[in-house]
Design a protein around this motif. Structure first.
Motif, mmCIF file in Angstrom:
data_model
loop_
_atom_site.group_PDB
_atom_site.id
_atom_site.type_symbol
_atom_site.label_atom_id
_atom_site.label_comp_id
_atom_site.label_asym_id
_atom_site.label_seq_id
_atom_site.Cartn_x
_atom_site.Cartn_y
_atom_site.Cartn_z
ATOM 1 N N MET A 1 0.816 -1.191 0.000
ATOM 2 C CA MET A 1 0.000 0.000 0.000
ATOM 3 C C MET A 1 0.867 1.266 0.000
ATOM 4 O O MET A 1 0.548 2.232 -0.662
ATOM 5 C CB MET A 1 -0.949 -0.014 1.195
ATOM 6 C CG MET A 1 -1.860 1.193 1.264
ATOM 7 S SD MET A 1 -2.831 1.578 -0.201
ATOM 8 C CE MET A 1 -4.213 0.538 0.005
ATOM 9 N N ARG B 1 0.561 4.517 -2.579
ATOM 10 C CA ARG B 1 0.283 5.870 -2.080
ATOM 11 C C ARG B 1 1.411 6.833 -2.431
ATOM 12 O O ARG B 1 1.153 7.978 -2.807
ATOM 13 C CB ARG B 1 0.047 5.835 -0.570
ATOM 14 C CG ARG B 1 -1.225 5.109 -0.163
ATOM 15 C CD ARG B 1 -2.440 6.003 -0.317
ATOM 16 N NE ARG B 1 -3.693 5.302 -0.288
ATOM 17 C CZ ARG B 1 -4.470 5.126 0.777
ATOM 18 N NH1 ARG B 1 -4.091 5.585 1.952
ATOM 19 N NH2 ARG B 1 -5.618 4.501 0.669
ATOM 20 N N LYS C 1 10.235 -1.576 2.464
ATOM 21 C CA LYS C 1 9.387 -0.661 3.235
ATOM 22 C C LYS C 1 10.287 0.359 3.928
ATOM 23 O O LYS C 1 11.350 0.006 4.440
ATOM 24 C CB LYS C 1 8.575 -1.443 4.251
ATOM 25 C CG LYS C 1 7.506 -2.293 3.599
ATOM 26 C CD LYS C 1 6.623 -2.899 4.639
ATOM 27 C CE LYS C 1 5.405 -3.533 4.104
ATOM 28 N NZ LYS C 1 5.356 -4.589 3.296
ATOM 29 N N SER D 1 -1.015 11.924 6.795
ATOM 30 C CA SER D 1 -0.794 11.109 7.986
ATOM 31 C C SER D 1 -0.055 9.824 7.621
ATOM 32 O O SER D 1 -0.133 9.331 6.484
ATOM 33 C CB SER D 1 -2.127 10.766 8.659
ATOM 34 O OG SER D 1 -2.864 9.860 7.868
ATOM 35 N N ASP E 1 -0.885 7.014 8.844
ATOM 36 C CA ASP E 1 -1.967 6.052 8.627
ATOM 37 C C ASP E 1 -2.416 6.038 7.171
ATOM 38 O O ASP E 1 -2.710 4.978 6.618
ATOM 39 C CB ASP E 1 -3.168 6.357 9.524
ATOM 40 C CG ASP E 1 -2.962 5.918 10.968
ATOM 41 O OD1 ASP E 1 -2.023 5.133 11.227
ATOM 42 O OD2 ASP E 1 -3.738 6.352 11.834
ATOM 43 N N TYR E 2 -2.450 7.197 6.543
ATOM 44 C CA TYR E 2 -2.811 7.259 5.130
ATOM 45 C C TYR E 2 -1.752 6.564 4.270
ATOM 46 O O TYR E 2 -2.079 5.780 3.383
ATOM 47 C CB TYR E 2 -2.988 8.714 4.680
ATOM 48 C CG TYR E 2 -3.298 8.840 3.213
ATOM 49 C CD1 TYR E 2 -4.566 8.537 2.737
ATOM 50 C CD2 TYR E 2 -2.333 9.239 2.303
ATOM 51 C CE1 TYR E 2 -4.861 8.630 1.372
ATOM 52 C CE2 TYR E 2 -2.611 9.334 0.950
ATOM 53 C CZ TYR E 2 -3.877 9.032 0.499
ATOM 54 O OH TYR E 2 -4.156 9.115 -0.852
ATOM 55 N N VAL F 1 0.268 4.165 5.001
ATOM 56 C CA VAL F 1 0.312 2.712 5.162
ATOM 57 C C VAL F 1 -1.027 2.043 4.868
ATOM 58 O O VAL F 1 -1.148 0.823 4.968
ATOM 59 C CB VAL F 1 0.832 2.295 6.564
ATOM 60 C CG1 VAL F 1 2.241 2.814 6.776
ATOM 61 C CG2 VAL F 1 -0.096 2.734 7.665
ATOM 62 N N GLY F 2 -2.030 2.828 4.514
ATOM 63 C CA GLY F 2 -3.302 2.251 4.110
ATOM 64 C C GLY F 2 -4.296 1.970 5.217
ATOM 65 O O GLY F 2 -5.275 1.268 5.008
ATOM 66 N N ARG F 3 -4.079 2.548 6.385
ATOM 67 C CA ARG F 3 -5.023 2.344 7.493
ATOM 68 C C ARG F 3 -6.244 3.238 7.391
ATOM 69 O O ARG F 3 -7.240 3.007 8.081
ATOM 70 C CB ARG F 3 -4.327 2.581 8.829
ATOM 71 C CG ARG F 3 -3.283 1.502 9.139
ATOM 72 C CD ARG F 3 -2.711 1.655 10.503
ATOM 73 N NE ARG F 3 -3.787 1.481 11.470
ATOM 74 C CZ ARG F 3 -3.671 1.781 12.759
ATOM 75 N NH1 ARG F 3 -2.541 2.268 13.222
ATOM 76 N NH2 ARG F 3 -4.672 1.602 13.575
ATOM 77 N N THR F 4 -6.152 4.270 6.554
ATOM 78 C CA THR F 4 -7.285 5.161 6.315
ATOM 79 C C THR F 4 -7.178 5.699 4.902
ATOM 80 O O THR F 4 -6.092 5.706 4.321
ATOM 81 C CB THR F 4 -7.311 6.333 7.327
ATOM 82 O OG1 THR F 4 -8.466 7.137 7.092
ATOM 83 C CG2 THR F 4 -6.075 7.208 7.217
ATOM 84 N N ASP F 5 -8.312 6.120 4.374
ATOM 85 C CA ASP F 5 -8.318 6.740 3.058
ATOM 86 C C ASP F 5 -8.338 8.268 3.153
ATOM 87 O O ASP F 5 -8.409 8.953 2.150
ATOM 88 C CB ASP F 5 -9.515 6.257 2.234
ATOM 89 C CG ASP F 5 -9.329 4.811 1.792
ATOM 90 O OD1 ASP F 5 -8.171 4.390 1.606
ATOM 91 O OD2 ASP F 5 -10.346 4.108 1.664
#
Length: 71
Positions: A1, A5, A40, A56, A58-59, A61-65
């Motif tokens: 991911m 991104r 990574k 972020s 989180d964005y 690494v794909g934890r949120t869109d």
């Protein structure tokens, strides 16, 4: 991911790979390996990438869109 991104962020903003790898202080090949999904990024480089793109972790690494940073 992360690789998806990174490439997406860079291309939508019209930024070259050179601009990114220079800003986060890694070699060209090292950055390309992030973007190609071969390696990574370390925690320090993940933070540098999130700061550079102003998104972020989180964005990345794909934890949120949602790219916004929660403050």
């Amino acid at each position: 991911m992360i690789s998806i991104r990174l490439k997406e962020l860079r291309e939508t903003r019209g930024i070259t790979q050179k601009e990114v790898f220079t800003a986060i202080k890694v070699s060209k090949r090292n950055y390309q390996s992030f973007e190609y999904g071969e390696v990574k990024p370390s925690c320090d480089k993940l933070i540098a990438l999130a700061d550079y793109f102003d998104v972020s972790i989180d964005y990345l690494v794909g934890r949120t869109d949602k790219p916004e940073i929660n403050k």
